[in-house]
Write a protein that holds these residues in place. Structure first.
Motif, PDB file in Angstrom:
ATOM      1  N   ASP A   1      61.716  91.040  89.467  1.00  0.00           N
ATOM      2  CA  ASP A   1      61.770  89.610  89.805  1.00  0.00           C
ATOM      3  C   ASP A   1      63.183  89.042  89.746  1.00  0.00           C
ATOM      4  OD1 ASP A   1      61.919  89.945  87.059  1.00  0.00           O
ATOM      5  OD2 ASP A   1      60.837  88.096  86.603  1.00  0.00           O
ATOM      6  N   ARG A   2      64.179  89.871  89.405  1.00  0.00           N
ATOM      7  CA  ARG A   2      65.569  89.410  89.347  1.00  0.00           C
ATOM      8  C   ARG A   2      66.443  90.126  90.377  1.00  0.00           C
ATOM      9  NH1 ARG A   2      63.264  86.224  86.656  1.00  0.00           N
ATOM     10  NH2 ARG A   2      63.803  85.401  84.579  1.00  0.00           N
ATOM     11  N   ALA A   3      65.822  90.773  91.343  1.00  0.00           N
ATOM     12  CA  ALA A   3      66.569  91.606  92.290  1.00  0.00           C
ATOM     13  C   ALA A   3      67.615  90.816  93.069  1.00  0.00           C
ATOM     14  CB  ALA A   3      65.614  92.294  93.260  1.00  0.00           C
ATOM     15  N   SER A   4      67.329  89.568  93.391  1.00  0.00           N
ATOM     16  CA  SER A   4      68.264  88.781  94.208  1.00  0.00           C
ATOM     17  C   SER A   4      69.280  88.017  93.373  1.00  0.00           C
ATOM     18  CB  SER A   4      67.482  87.798  95.084  1.00  0.00           C
ATOM     19  OG  SER A   4      66.773  86.871  94.268  1.00  0.00           O
ATOM     20  N   HIS A   5      69.182  88.079  92.041  1.00  0.00           N
ATOM     21  CA  HIS A   5      70.081  87.334  91.163  1.00  0.00           C
ATOM     22  C   HIS A   5      71.419  88.059  91.022  1.00  0.00           C
ATOM     23  CE1 HIS A   5      66.356  85.350  90.257  1.00  0.00           C
ATOM     24  NE2 HIS A   5      66.906  84.549  89.363  1.00  0.00           N
ATOM     25  N   LYS A   6      72.495  87.295  90.960  1.00  0.00           N
ATOM     26  CA  LYS A   6      73.818  87.840  90.684  1.00  0.00           C
ATOM     27  C   LYS A   6      74.024  87.933  89.169  1.00  0.00           C
ATOM     28  CE  LYS A   6      75.876  86.340  95.024  1.00  0.00           C
ATOM     29  NZ  LYS A   6      76.888  85.503  95.698  1.00  0.00           N
ATOM     30  N   PRO A   7      74.985  88.763  88.733  1.00  0.00           N
ATOM     31  CA  PRO A   7      75.174  88.966  87.288  1.00  0.00           C
ATOM     32  C   PRO A   7      75.314  87.673  86.486  1.00  0.00           C
ATOM     33  CG  PRO A   7      76.405  90.606  88.491  1.00  0.00           C
ATOM     34  CD  PRO A   7      75.830  89.680  89.523  1.00  0.00           C
ATOM     35  N   ALA A   8      76.020  86.681  87.011  1.00  0.00           N
ATOM     36  CA  ALA A   8      76.220  85.430  86.265  1.00  0.00           C
ATOM     37  C   ALA A   8      74.914  84.682  86.025  1.00  0.00           C
ATOM     38  CB  ALA A   8      77.206  84.535  87.009  1.00  0.00           C
ATOM     39  N   GLU A   9      73.886  85.021  86.799  1.00  0.00           N
ATOM     40  CA  GLU A   9      72.579  84.370  86.657  1.00  0.00           C
ATOM     41  C   GLU A   9      71.650  85.142  85.726  1.00  0.00           C
ATOM     42  OE1 GLU A   9      72.255  82.436  91.100  1.00  0.00           O
ATOM     43  OE2 GLU A   9      71.917  84.590  90.889  1.00  0.00           O
ATOM     44  N   LEU A  10      72.167  86.182  85.104  1.00  0.00           N
ATOM     45  CA  LEU A  10      71.372  87.031  84.217  1.00  0.00           C
ATOM     46  C   LEU A  10      71.924  86.978  82.801  1.00  0.00           C
ATOM     47  CD1 LEU A  10      71.180  90.163  86.555  1.00  0.00           C
ATOM     48  CD2 LEU A  10      69.393  88.439  86.247  1.00  0.00           C
ATOM     49  N   SER A  11      71.054  87.190  81.830  1.00  0.00           N
ATOM     50  CA  SER A  11      71.503  87.305  80.435  1.00  0.00           C
ATOM     51  C   SER A  11      72.226  88.632  80.242  1.00  0.00           C
ATOM     52  CB  SER A  11      70.305  87.227  79.491  1.00  0.00           C
ATOM     53  OG  SER A  11      69.497  88.395  79.623  1.00  0.00           O
ATOM     54  N   GLY A  12      72.889  88.775  79.082  1.00  0.00           N
ATOM     55  CA  GLY A  12      73.570  90.032  78.793  1.00  0.00           C
ATOM     56  C   GLY A  12      72.620  91.218  78.784  1.00  0.00           C
ATOM     57  N   GLY A  13      71.462  91.044  78.178  1.00  0.00           N
ATOM     58  CA  GLY A  13      70.484  92.125  78.135  1.00  0.00           C
ATOM     59  C   GLY A  13      69.981  92.489  79.517  1.00  0.00           C
ATOM     60  N   GLN A  14      69.767  91.474  80.370  1.00  0.00           N
ATOM     61  CA  GLN A  14      69.331  91.742  81.737  1.00  0.00           C
ATOM     62  C   GLN A  14      70.423  92.459  82.524  1.00  0.00           C
ATOM     63  OE1 GLN A  14      68.322  87.709  82.792  1.00  0.00           O
ATOM     64  NE2 GLN A  14      66.130  88.055  82.488  1.00  0.00           N
ATOM     65  N   GLN A  15      71.679  92.047  82.330  1.00  0.00           N
ATOM     66  CA  GLN A  15      72.775  92.730  83.012  1.00  0.00           C
ATOM     67  C   GLN A  15      72.848  94.198  82.608  1.00  0.00           C
ATOM     68  OE1 GLN A  15      76.642  90.619  83.557  1.00  0.00           O
ATOM     69  NE2 GLN A  15      75.680  88.970  82.389  1.00  0.00           N
ATOM     70  N   GLN A  16      72.625  94.483  81.329  1.00  0.00           N
ATOM     71  CA  GLN A  16      72.669  95.875  80.892  1.00  0.00           C
ATOM     72  C   GLN A  16      71.504  96.659  81.476  1.00  0.00           C
ATOM     73  OE1 GLN A  16      74.678  98.052  80.411  1.00  0.00           O
ATOM     74  NE2 GLN A  16      75.219  98.106  78.226  1.00  0.00           N
ATOM     75  N   ARG A  17      70.355  96.019  81.642  1.00  0.00           N
ATOM     76  CA  ARG A  17      69.226  96.707  82.265  1.00  0.00           C
ATOM     77  C   ARG A  17      69.493  96.975  83.744  1.00  0.00           C
ATOM     78  NH1 ARG A  17      63.863  93.807  81.285  1.00  0.00           N
ATOM     79  NH2 ARG A  17      65.004  91.982  80.533  1.00  0.00           N
ATOM     80  N   VAL A  18      70.185  96.065  84.416  1.00  0.00           N
ATOM     81  CA  VAL A  18      70.613  96.335  85.798  1.00  0.00           C
ATOM     82  C   VAL A  18      71.555  97.534  85.817  1.00  0.00           C
ATOM     83  CG1 VAL A  18      71.916  95.453  87.774  1.00  0.00           C
ATOM     84  CG2 VAL A  18      70.296  93.956  86.596  1.00  0.00           C
ATOM     85  N   ALA A  19      72.474  97.581  84.852  1.00  0.00           N
ATOM     86  CA  ALA A  19      73.405  98.708  84.768  1.00  0.00           C
ATOM     87  C   ALA A  19      72.663 100.027  84.534  1.00  0.00           C
ATOM     88  CB  ALA A  19      74.416  98.471  83.660  1.00  0.00           C
ATOM     89  N   ILE A  20      71.604  99.981  83.743  1.00  0.00           N
ATOM     90  CA  ILE A  20      70.797 101.187  83.515  1.00  0.00           C
ATOM     91  C   ILE A  20      70.076 101.586  84.802  1.00  0.00           C
ATOM     92  CG2 ILE A  20      68.795 102.111  82.273  1.00  0.00           C
ATOM     93  CD1 ILE A  20      69.727 100.350  79.870  1.00  0.00           C
ATOM     94  N   ALA A  21      69.544 100.597  85.527  1.00  0.00           N
ATOM     95  CA  ALA A  21      68.903 100.893  86.811  1.00  0.00           C
ATOM     96  C   ALA A  21      69.897 101.557  87.762  1.00  0.00           C
ATOM     97  CB  ALA A  21      68.349  99.615  87.430  1.00  0.00           C
ATOM     98  N   ARG A  22      71.127 101.044  87.787  1.00  0.00           N
ATOM     99  CA  ARG A  22      72.169 101.649  88.630  1.00  0.00           C
ATOM    100  C   ARG A  22      72.448 103.096  88.186  1.00  0.00           C
ATOM    101  NH1 ARG A  22      77.712  98.785  87.887  1.00  0.00           N
ATOM    102  NH2 ARG A  22      77.404  99.806  85.868  1.00  0.00           N
ATOM    103  N   ALA A  23      72.422 103.332  86.881  1.00  0.00           N
ATOM    104  CA  ALA A  23      72.715 104.666  86.354  1.00  0.00           C
ATOM    105  C   ALA A  23      71.633 105.680  86.697  1.00  0.00           C
ATOM    106  CB  ALA A  23      72.899 104.597  84.841  1.00  0.00           C
TER     107      ALA A  23
END
Length: 228
Positions: A140-162
């Protein structure tokens, strides 16, 4: 043929020396280590102990001064810089302390980045990224940019990228170092689930004993040497 019973990572006599002018600094000293496929290993030690250097060598970000380092039967210490870059792209997913997301891109586009090096079509890249975001609970956050995400959400995006390219190894350098305790536990639980439910092999550098508890085993480094 690769022996299915052999360790995924085999390290023998691994040393790393940096030359600083006339000074010779040995960061790792004749390290021997086996890491099995499906392991979740935490590397701990004081600052300057060599833990991040060891992680970087295993991930192919640097080459040892001496010793042998094999991953899935391949001697990566013998690869050229170009060969090593190709090997990293195919076999290693990276999770860093400060996320390293591109601020102008959405979560979806950030996750797709490693796939730009493949021959996948744009449609298949989107599909793979969507699956990875679903695995980390952020569809549900696929269209959000990093600034629109919490730190924990940003790290989860980074894990998805990994994990989007299904790497052989997932290497994490202080993945919770910039997170509060609640967000850190969410990220660590996710890493543990990727290991337990999806068989991912994880190597994590951390200074936090509570973070290390999420791993299957913990090794300590001191002055470039593994200690028991």
């Amino acid at each position: 043929m690769t022996d299915p019973t052999a360790p995924l990572v085999t390290i023998r006599g691994l040393s790393k020396v940096y030359e600083r002018g006339r000074q010779r600094v040995e960061v790792l000293h004749h390290v021997d280590l086996d890491i099995a496929a499906g392991d979740f290993l935490a590397l701990m030690g004081p600052s300057g102990s060599g833990k991040s250097t060891l992680l970087n060598l295993i991930a192919g970000l640097d080459l040892p001064t001496e010793g042998a380092l094999s991953v899935a039967g391949q001697r990566i210490d013998r690869l050229s810089a170009t060969e090593l870059a190709r090997w990293r792209a195919a076999h290693v997913g990276f999770v860093f302390q400060f996320y390293n997301l591109l601020p102008a891109l959405s979560a979806q586009k950030n996750v797709e980045l490693p796939l730009l090096l493949t021959r996948l079509s744009a449609a298949r890249r989107r599909r793979h990224a969507a699956i990875a975001l679903e695995l980390v609970g952020l569809s549900d956050r696929a269209s959000h940019k990093p600034a629109e995400l919490s730190g924990g959400q940003q790290q989860r995006v980074a894990i998805a990228r990994a994990i989007v390219s299904d790497p052989t190894l997932l290497v994490c350098d202080e993945p919770t170092g910039d997170l509060d305790r609640h967000a850190a536990e969410e990220v660590l639980t996710l890493l543990q689930r990727l290991n337990r439910d999806y068989g991912k092999t994880l190597i994590m550098v951390t200074h936090d004993p509570k973070a290390a508890e999420f791993a299957q085993r913990t090794l300590h480094l001191d002055k470039g040497t593994l200690v028991t």
